[in-house]
Design a protein around this motif. Structure first.
Motif, PDB file in Angstrom:
ATOM      1  N   UNK A  40     -13.484  12.481  19.881  1.00 45.72           N
ATOM      2  CA  UNK A  40     -12.270  12.709  19.079  1.00 45.72           C
ATOM      3  C   UNK A  40     -11.102  12.973  20.038  1.00 45.72           C
ATOM      4  N   UNK A  41      -9.936  12.018  20.016  1.00 47.88           N
ATOM      5  CA  UNK A  41      -8.739  12.113  20.922  1.00 47.88           C
ATOM      6  C   UNK A  41      -8.160  13.456  20.976  1.00 47.88           C
ATOM      7  N   UNK A  42      -7.912  14.058  21.910  1.00 46.40           N
ATOM      8  CA  UNK A  42      -6.862  15.276  21.999  1.00 46.40           C
ATOM      9  C   UNK A  42      -5.564  15.130  21.238  1.00 46.40           C
ATOM     10  N   UNK A  43      -5.106  14.262  21.233  1.00 40.17           N
ATOM     11  CA  UNK A  43      -3.661  14.031  20.637  1.00 40.17           C
ATOM     12  C   UNK A  43      -4.013  13.817  19.289  1.00 40.17           C
ATOM     13  N   UNK A  44      -5.000  13.486  18.607  1.00 36.16           N
ATOM     14  CA  UNK A  44      -4.996  13.413  17.068  1.00 36.16           C
ATOM     15  C   UNK A  44      -4.936  14.614  16.582  1.00 36.16           C
ATOM     16  N   UNK A  45      -4.740  14.759  15.289  1.00 33.43           N
ATOM     17  CA  UNK A  45      -4.898  16.009  14.711  1.00 33.43           C
ATOM     18  C   UNK A  45      -5.521  15.518  13.069  1.00 33.43           C
ATOM     19  N   UNK A  46      -6.463  16.579  12.904  1.00 36.99           N
ATOM     20  CA  UNK A  46      -7.416  16.506  11.670  1.00 36.99           C
ATOM     21  C   UNK A  46      -6.735  17.264  10.663  1.00 36.99           C
ATOM     22  N   UNK A  47      -6.416  17.027   9.550  1.00 35.87           N
ATOM     23  CA  UNK A  47      -5.668  18.027   8.467  1.00 35.87           C
ATOM     24  C   UNK A  47      -7.098  18.191   7.438  1.00 35.87           C
ATOM     25  N   UNK A  48      -7.755  19.216   7.271  1.00 32.88           N
ATOM     26  CA  UNK A  48      -8.684  19.248   6.136  1.00 32.88           C
ATOM     27  C   UNK A  48      -8.291  19.763   4.616  1.00 32.88           C
ATOM     28  N   UNK A  49      -8.616  19.092   3.576  1.00 32.77           N
ATOM     29  CA  UNK A  49      -8.377  19.266   2.384  1.00 32.77           C
ATOM     30  C   UNK A  49      -9.670  19.507   1.879  1.00 32.77           C
ATOM     31  N   UNK A  50      -9.691  20.361   0.717  1.00 27.78           N
ATOM     32  CA  UNK A  50     -10.855  21.019   0.378  1.00 27.78           C
ATOM     33  C   UNK A  50     -11.453  20.117  -1.010  1.00 27.78           C
ATOM     34  N   UNK A  51     -10.699  19.046  -1.259  1.00 25.57           N
ATOM     35  CA  UNK A  51     -11.126  18.096  -2.172  1.00 25.57           C
ATOM     36  C   UNK A  51     -10.420  16.712  -1.936  1.00 25.57           C
ATOM     37  N   UNK A  52     -11.117  15.690  -2.594  1.00 26.70           N
ATOM     38  CA  UNK A  52     -10.595  14.342  -1.799  1.00 26.70           C
ATOM     39  C   UNK A  52      -9.281  13.835  -2.614  1.00 26.70           C
ATOM     40  N   UNK A  53      -8.917  14.281  -3.671  1.00 27.70           N
ATOM     41  CA  UNK A  53      -7.522  13.942  -4.300  1.00 27.70           C
ATOM     42  C   UNK A  53      -6.604  14.777  -3.606  1.00 27.70           C
ATOM     43  N   UNK A  54      -6.921  15.931  -3.178  1.00 21.42           N
ATOM     44  CA  UNK A  54      -5.763  16.912  -2.292  1.00 21.42           C
ATOM     45  C   UNK A  54      -5.634  16.070  -1.008  1.00 21.42           C
ATOM     46  N   UNK A  55      -6.626  15.464  -0.564  1.00 23.52           N
ATOM     47  CA  UNK A  55      -6.530  14.656   0.705  1.00 23.52           C
ATOM     48  C   UNK A  55      -5.662  13.685   0.626  1.00 23.52           C
ATOM     49  N   UNK A  56      -5.724  12.807  -0.247  1.00 24.89           N
ATOM     50  CA  UNK A  56      -4.864  11.601  -0.534  1.00 24.89           C
ATOM     51  C   UNK A  56      -3.401  11.894  -0.780  1.00 24.89           C
ATOM     52  N   UNK A  57      -3.343  13.180  -1.686  1.00 24.70           N
ATOM     53  CA  UNK A  57      -1.951  13.535  -1.990  1.00 24.70           C
ATOM     54  C   UNK A  57      -1.365  14.038  -0.895  1.00 24.70           C
ATOM     55  N   UNK A  58      -1.930  14.734   0.094  1.00 23.75           N
ATOM     56  CA  UNK A  58      -1.431  15.551   1.029  1.00 23.75           C
ATOM     57  C   UNK A  58      -0.972  14.346   2.150  1.00 23.75           C
ATOM     58  N   UNK A  59      -1.865  13.249   2.199  1.00 22.82           N
ATOM     59  CA  UNK A  59      -1.601  11.972   3.190  1.00 22.82           C
ATOM     60  C   UNK A  59      -0.242  11.435   2.708  1.00 22.82           C
ATOM     61  N   UNK A  60      -0.190  11.307   1.110  1.00 24.99           N
ATOM     62  CA  UNK A  60       0.928  10.715   0.569  1.00 24.99           C
ATOM     63  C   UNK A  60       2.181  11.579   0.987  1.00 24.99           C
ATOM     64  N   UNK A  61       2.046  12.770   0.790  1.00 31.90           N
ATOM     65  CA  UNK A  61       3.427  13.543   1.302  1.00 31.90           C
ATOM     66  C   UNK A  61       3.845  13.276   2.591  1.00 31.90           C
TER      67      UNK A  61
END
Length: 553
Positions: A40-61
């Motif tokens: 995993x590249x050091x400059x990449x950031x992984x943002x954990x969401x606790x449910x998949x609809x939350x993941x997509x909506x956070x990505x949209x924001x």
């Protein structure tokens, strides 16, 4: 590179993500995606969401905040299924989210293995612009590049790429970056004829849709409105702003009801819709789409929306070049401008809410109007209080308002988190705070997003209006003659305690007294991260249907 000097699918994908700015990855990890995380590249950031609809909506924001596509990593079939409410919102609201979904290894697929996806390309349709599972591992990087181009070409929207787990370590060539210029415009003849009609008509109106904010042409639209002295309305159920609501030409919000919409536009002989699906209805009623004598022109980048529009002349174009061309062609008008609508604080505006007694949404919104930073982003998902918000809290800043244009609940709270994370990444200026006004019913669809906000210190304030139920549904039921709608009472949830259990500082009040201090603390929390204010409101539920009251007879 992994595996010595041999470039892999993973290497090529990481390189593509760097070149497109998709280095913040939103996800909820599963076994079929695990191989993606090797090296995993050091400059990449992984943002954990606790449910998949939350993941997509956070990505949209995040995408709405940065103006770039965001990358969401989902589990195979079940994970994509969990996310579909947010995928639907992203599609209807034209948000560019690139979704990579896991898939079982290719050699196991003929055996119908655990966690595999049948026909992964079909699962999210029709609510993605594009979906594929490449036939060969080495085709994955090129497919992702195509997906990104499709997502970011207007009208923008979500796309999905399914990747079998054993593809990541296969050999693949890097994908050279390339761009697509989607700033297309209508022919000169079409715009010249429209400019002539704008000059000739007596009472023009502009209908501003979410496309204006999406293409960031608010200043150009303000200039066009002032040149033509046109009344300005927002399209029904708009998910964005696009025009300052304190401008004297702004008239209000069109209702999503046939007949009523026609009545609002009936005084205009020419209506120009900009990035707006004008006839987006929510409630069935008798009445025409438009009254005779109202001529409609529609400028938008979507051939699909142009095709189903039941009236008028549609012109396919990106809004920026088209509106700038109209401003160059239309001379300043001398016609009388429409009377401005009453603003909060004026004698004709809404009366201030009581400062004592039970807390009300109106009182909170009055206070928020006074205290909201001018550059703040307001995210709203409170259907029962939408009309009160629009009446009492004019949005004036470009990009300053986001909501769901579809009614698929659970969008607002994680959307606010993703937008706040984008704000925190901005360079050079103070962090732009996000304020999320959310109902109790809406919050329960995606409350897990509070955990992500707390863990990452997202600069977002959640103002949770709790009327202990689905008041908007009750009122729409009453409008349809249903005396009591079952399943609309939802009470007894301690949202402040729930927020604190997820790591988000929170407070509670049910009184108008002290509400100002509680709001001030929520808007400026210690440390600058998230905060939640749970307000138990006692409101007249007629507010829930005020935007489209029942027609007489």
């Amino acid at each position: 590179m992994t595996g010595g000097t041999r470039p892999t699918v993973r290497d090529a994908v990481f390189g593509l993500c760097r070149s497109t700015g998709m280095t913040t990855v939103f996800g909820n990890p599963g076994s079929t995606e695990a191989a993606f995380f090797r090296d995993w590249p050091e400059e990449f950031r992984y943002v954990l969401g606790l449910q998949e609809s939350v993941v997509v909506a956070m990505a949209a924001g995040h995408a709405l905040g940065t103006g770039r596509a965001a990358l969401a990593l989902l589990h195979s079939a079940a994970g994509v299924g969990h996310a579909m409410g947010a995928v639907y919102d992203a599609y209807r609201d034209r948000v560019p989210v690139v979704i990579v979904s896991g898939q079982q290894s290719r050699e196991l697929l003929p055996l119908r293995p655990f966690l595999h996806a049948d026909e992964p390309e079909q699962l999210p349709r029709p609510y993605v612009k594009w979906s594929r599972q490449p036939a060969r591992a080495e085709d994955v990087p090129a497919a992702l590049a195509e997906a990104h181009r499709v997502a970011t070409t207007r009208p923008r929207g979500p796309v999905l790429l399914s990747v079998p787990e054993d593809d990541w370590d296969r050999a693949a060539a890097p994908v050279p970056p390339r761009a697509v210029d989607d700033g297309f415009t209508a022919g000169a003849g079409s715009l010249s004829r429209l400019a002539e009609r704008l000059a000739e008509c007596a009472r023009p109106a502009l209908v501003v849709g979410p496309g204006v904010d999406d293409e960031r042409v608010t200043d150009e639209v303000v200039e066009l409105a002032e040149r033509t002295r046109a009344a300005v309305w927002f399209s029904p159920m708009s998910c964005r702003s696009g025009f300052p609501e304190d401008h004297p030409l702004f008239q209000g919000f069109l209702p999503p009801v046939p007949g009523q919409l026609a009545d609002r536009l009936g005084g205009h002989d020419l209506v120009l819709a900009l990035g707006a699906p004008v006839f987006r209805y929510h409630v069935r009623a008798d009445g025409p789409h438009l009254h005779p004598g109202t001529e409609l022109f529609h400028l938008d980048c979507s051939a699909e929306d142009a095709a189903w529009l039941p009236h008028g002349t549609s012109v396919l174009t990106a809004l920026g070049p088209a509106v700038r061309a109209l401003n160059a062609l239309v001379a300043p008008a001398t016609r009388t401008a429409p009377a401005p609508r009453p603003l909060p604080g004026s004698p004709e505006g809404p009366r201030p809410a009581p400062e004592s007694g039970p807390a009300t949404a109106a009182r909170l919104l009055d206070l928020l109007r006074e205290r909201l930073p001018r550059d703040a982003v307001l995210v709203e998902e409170a259907p029962s209080h939408k009309e009160a918000l629009h009446t009492r809290l004019p949005v004036t800043a470009p990009g300053g308002y986001l909501t769901t244009g579809t009614g698929a609940l659970g969008w607002g709270l994680p959307l606010a988190v993703g937008r706040a994370l984008a704000s925190a990444e901005e360079d050079g200026s103070a962090v732009r705070r996000v304020v999320c006004v959310v109902g109790d019913g809406s919050a329960m669809y995606s409350v897990q997003a509070l955990w992500t906000a707390a863990r990452l210190g997202a600069p977002v304030t959640f103002l949770l209006l709790d009327n202990q139920g689905y008041a908007a549904v009750r009122q729409l039921g009453a409008r349809a003659g249903v005396a009591r709608v079952p399943g609309t009472d939802v009470g007894g949830i301690d949202f402040a305690a729930l927020a604190r259990s997820l790591g988000c500082p929170a407070a509670y009040t049910d009184r108008a007294e002290g509400l100002a201090d509680a709001l001030a603390a929520a808007l400026e929390p210690d440390g600058g991260g998230p905060a939640l204010l749970h307000v138990r409101v006692q409101d007249d539920e007629r507010d829930a249907s005020a935007a489209y009251p029942a027609r007489e007879g």
